[in-house]
Write a protein that holds these residues in place. Sequence first.
Motif, PDB file in Angstrom:
ATOM      1  N   VAL A 106       0.840  -1.190   0.000  1.00  0.00           N
ATOM      2  CA  VAL A 106       0.000   0.000   0.000  1.00  0.00           C
ATOM      3  C   VAL A 106       0.883   1.251   0.000  1.00  0.00           C
ATOM      4  O   VAL A 106       1.815   1.351   0.805  1.00  0.00           O
ATOM      5  N   VAL A 107       0.586   2.183  -0.900  1.00  0.00           N
ATOM      6  CA  VAL A 107       1.202   3.516  -0.883  1.00  0.00           C
ATOM      7  C   VAL A 107       0.139   4.455  -0.333  1.00  0.00           C
ATOM      8  O   VAL A 107      -0.826   4.779  -1.027  1.00  0.00           O
ATOM      9  N   PRO A 108       0.272   4.883   0.929  1.00  0.00           N
ATOM     10  CA  PRO A 108      -0.811   5.628   1.582  1.00  0.00           C
ATOM     11  C   PRO A 108      -0.761   7.131   1.309  1.00  0.00           C
ATOM     12  O   PRO A 108       0.096   7.844   1.819  1.00  0.00           O
ATOM     13  N   GLY A 109      -1.680   7.619   0.512  1.00  0.00           N
ATOM     14  CA  GLY A 109      -1.778   9.057   0.270  1.00  0.00           C
ATOM     15  C   GLY A 109      -0.518   9.629  -0.347  1.00  0.00           C
ATOM     16  O   GLY A 109       0.158   8.988  -1.134  1.00  0.00           O
ATOM     17  N   MET A 110      -0.213  10.884   0.009  1.00  0.00           N
ATOM     18  CA  MET A 110       0.969  11.601  -0.467  1.00  0.00           C
ATOM     19  C   MET A 110       0.801  12.012  -1.930  1.00  0.00           C
ATOM     20  O   MET A 110       0.044  11.409  -2.678  1.00  0.00           O
ATOM     21  N   GLY A 111       1.557  13.019  -2.331  1.00  0.00           N
ATOM     22  CA  GLY A 111       1.516  13.473  -3.717  1.00  0.00           C
ATOM     23  C   GLY A 111       2.505  12.729  -4.573  1.00  0.00           C
ATOM     24  O   GLY A 111       3.363  13.341  -5.223  1.00  0.00           O
ATOM     25  N   VAL A 112       2.380  11.409  -4.625  1.00  0.00           N
ATOM     26  CA  VAL A 112       3.401  10.585  -5.273  1.00  0.00           C
ATOM     27  C   VAL A 112       3.358  10.659  -6.794  1.00  0.00           C
ATOM     28  O   VAL A 112       4.309  10.233  -7.462  1.00  0.00           O
ATOM     29  N   LEU A 113       2.270  11.205  -7.360  1.00  0.00           N
ATOM     30  CA  LEU A 113       2.146  11.270  -8.817  1.00  0.00           C
ATOM     31  C   LEU A 113       2.097  12.732  -9.300  1.00  0.00           C
ATOM     32  O   LEU A 113       1.524  13.027 -10.333  1.00  0.00           O
ATOM     33  N   GLU A 114       2.727  13.625  -8.544  1.00  0.00           N
ATOM     34  CA  GLU A 114       2.732  15.032  -8.915  1.00  0.00           C
ATOM     35  C   GLU A 114       4.144  15.601  -8.791  1.00  0.00           C
ATOM     36  O   GLU A 114       5.044  14.954  -8.236  1.00  0.00           O
ATOM     37  N   ALA A 115       4.312  16.826  -9.303  1.00  0.00           N
ATOM     38  CA  ALA A 115       5.602  17.520  -9.218  1.00  0.00           C
ATOM     39  C   ALA A 115       5.354  18.988  -8.885  1.00  0.00           C
ATOM     40  O   ALA A 115       5.951  19.884  -9.491  1.00  0.00           O
ATOM     41  N   THR A 116       4.471  19.229  -7.915  1.00  0.00           N
ATOM     42  CA  THR A 116       4.172  20.611  -7.547  1.00  0.00           C
ATOM     43  C   THR A 116       5.307  21.250  -6.752  1.00  0.00           C
ATOM     44  O   THR A 116       5.353  22.467  -6.606  1.00  0.00           O
ATOM     45  N   LEU A 117       6.216  20.425  -6.226  1.00  0.00           N
ATOM     46  CA  LEU A 117       7.426  20.902  -5.569  1.00  0.00           C
ATOM     47  C   LEU A 117       8.629  20.354  -6.316  1.00  0.00           C
ATOM     48  O   LEU A 117       8.519  19.373  -7.061  1.00  0.00           O
ATOM     49  N   PRO A 118       9.818  20.985  -6.155  1.00  0.00           N
ATOM     50  CA  PRO A 118      11.004  20.514  -6.887  1.00  0.00           C
ATOM     51  C   PRO A 118      11.247  19.023  -6.710  1.00  0.00           C
ATOM     52  O   PRO A 118      11.182  18.492  -5.597  1.00  0.00           O
ATOM     53  N   LEU A 119      11.520  18.347  -7.832  1.00  0.00           N
ATOM     54  CA  LEU A 119      11.591  16.886  -7.831  1.00  0.00           C
ATOM     55  C   LEU A 119      12.503  16.427  -8.959  1.00  0.00           C
ATOM     56  O   LEU A 119      12.412  16.913 -10.080  1.00  0.00           O
ATOM     57  N   ARG A 120      13.405  15.492  -8.655  1.00  0.00           N
ATOM     58  CA  ARG A 120      14.270  14.892  -9.667  1.00  0.00           C
ATOM     59  C   ARG A 120      13.716  13.530 -10.069  1.00  0.00           C
ATOM     60  O   ARG A 120      13.309  12.744  -9.205  1.00  0.00           O
ATOM     61  N   PRO A 121      13.706  13.198 -11.367  1.00  0.00           N
ATOM     62  CA  PRO A 121      13.078  11.941 -11.787  1.00  0.00           C
ATOM     63  C   PRO A 121      13.717  10.701 -11.190  1.00  0.00           C
ATOM     64  O   PRO A 121      13.035   9.707 -10.945  1.00  0.00           O
ATOM     65  N   TRP A 122      15.037  10.756 -10.920  1.00  0.00           N
ATOM     66  CA  TRP A 122      15.698   9.539 -10.456  1.00  0.00           C
ATOM     67  C   TRP A 122      15.726   9.427  -8.946  1.00  0.00           C
ATOM     68  O   TRP A 122      16.418   8.583  -8.392  1.00  0.00           O
ATOM     69  N   GLY A 123      14.941  10.270  -8.271  1.00  0.00           N
ATOM     70  CA  GLY A 123      14.752  10.140  -6.832  1.00  0.00           C
ATOM     71  C   GLY A 123      13.519   9.302  -6.557  1.00  0.00           C
ATOM     72  O   GLY A 123      13.440   8.125  -6.913  1.00  0.00           O
ATOM     73  N   PHE A 124      12.490   9.930  -5.952  1.00  0.00           N
ATOM     74  CA  PHE A 124      11.302   9.156  -5.589  1.00  0.00           C
ATOM     75  C   PHE A 124      10.519   8.625  -6.789  1.00  0.00           C
ATOM     76  O   PHE A 124      10.003   7.496  -6.727  1.00  0.00           O
ATOM     77  N   PRO A 125      10.373   9.380  -7.910  1.00  0.00           N
ATOM     78  CA  PRO A 125       9.638   8.790  -9.044  1.00  0.00           C
ATOM     79  C   PRO A 125      10.227   7.462  -9.503  1.00  0.00           C
ATOM     80  O   PRO A 125       9.493   6.521  -9.825  1.00  0.00           O
TER      81      PRO A 125
END
Length: 410
Positions: A106-125
């Motif tokens: 289970v992945v509970p909530g969180m904005g795991v499918l968005e990039a509204t804050l700075p995000l590098r592809p090879w990190g959490f995505p």
Amino acid sequence: MTPAGGKPVRVGVFGLLGSGNLGNDGSLEAVLGRLRAACPEAVVDALCGGPETVTARYGVPATRLHWYRGEYRTASRAGAVAGKGLGKLVDAVRTAAWVRRHDVVVVPGMGVLEATLPLRPWGFPYALFLLCASGRLLRTPVALVGVGAGPIADRPTRALVRWSARLAAYRSYRDELSRDALRAMGVDTAGDAVHPDLAFALPAPAVPAERPAGPPGPVCVGVMDFHGGNDDRARAEEIHRRYLDGTTRFVRALAAEGRRVRLLTGDACDARVVDAILDAVDSPLVTASGAASLAELMEEAAAADAVVATRYHNLVCALRAGTPTLALSYAAKSDALMAGMGLGAYRHPAREVDADRLMEQFRELEKDAAGLRRTLAERNRSAARRLDAHLAALTAFLFPHTLPTPREAP
């Protein structure tokens, strides 16, 4: 209830949990509460960002999400670059081995499918893609529960998010915008559910039916170490300076009127903004909250006359507590949340904080406070009903073999 085969169901929870973000941890707390109520025999463990915190706070055995400890630090030296590169390979093996030990993840909530804050592809995505790909290959269902999604301009990040969503066995979203965003990326969302944020499943603090008469009460101001979104890197410092200056001026104006102000945060990094405001305002009326969970944030919000906040889950806590709230909005998800709770008129852009205009909106908010409290009470009841119905359907999906058979049913 008897788990299939007489063995306890093995459930994994995954995400940037225990890493200092109170919203992420609140979503975990809501899901754990439901899991333990629906299937108390289940054996739960986590693959997460802060394993020590998750184990200490929730009693869940946990493993570190990334093999390389410097994953989220900028790599400028050859050794660090090599460490990150090797970590990607090691994490592929570690993630698959972890997934294989579970009946469901289970992945509970969180904005795991968005990039509204700075995000590098090879990190959490990338980590999420490894999880969902491993689940598909090893036939372990991965459930993305109440997650946030949004349009993503960066092509590598968008591709990883799209494939993660496609490979997941179950998806639900915290708002219609999230489902629409994934549909626009080419994901078939026809069978996906939308429901209120998981934090609405947490107990709300008790509040009096009527506010006591007397002098004005405290105002909670939720701040954020805000530098814009993933597409704002070139002007991140300018955005941050405007946000900090405008918010500081607003807090100073409240203190000048004799109002007590409590500064709220939602992530460990927000402490820098709190310190900057306290130094700039230098008033005994302005203090910092030490809230370390969404429950404690709700208590702070419930004790306030009004809340002005930036972080999404600061807003959720204030609305859940039934307190008139004004959003310093930085993303469409905040706008959707405020509109859904009947406070769509009370928004101000976080990228362009105008302290004078913000004060005008704040005065309007306080003038309408009694009616807004009634609206929030009604919307909270509706949100609780909708979320409970969804979590019941989720339970049936996650634990189809643990439900009573007709012969076992009363």
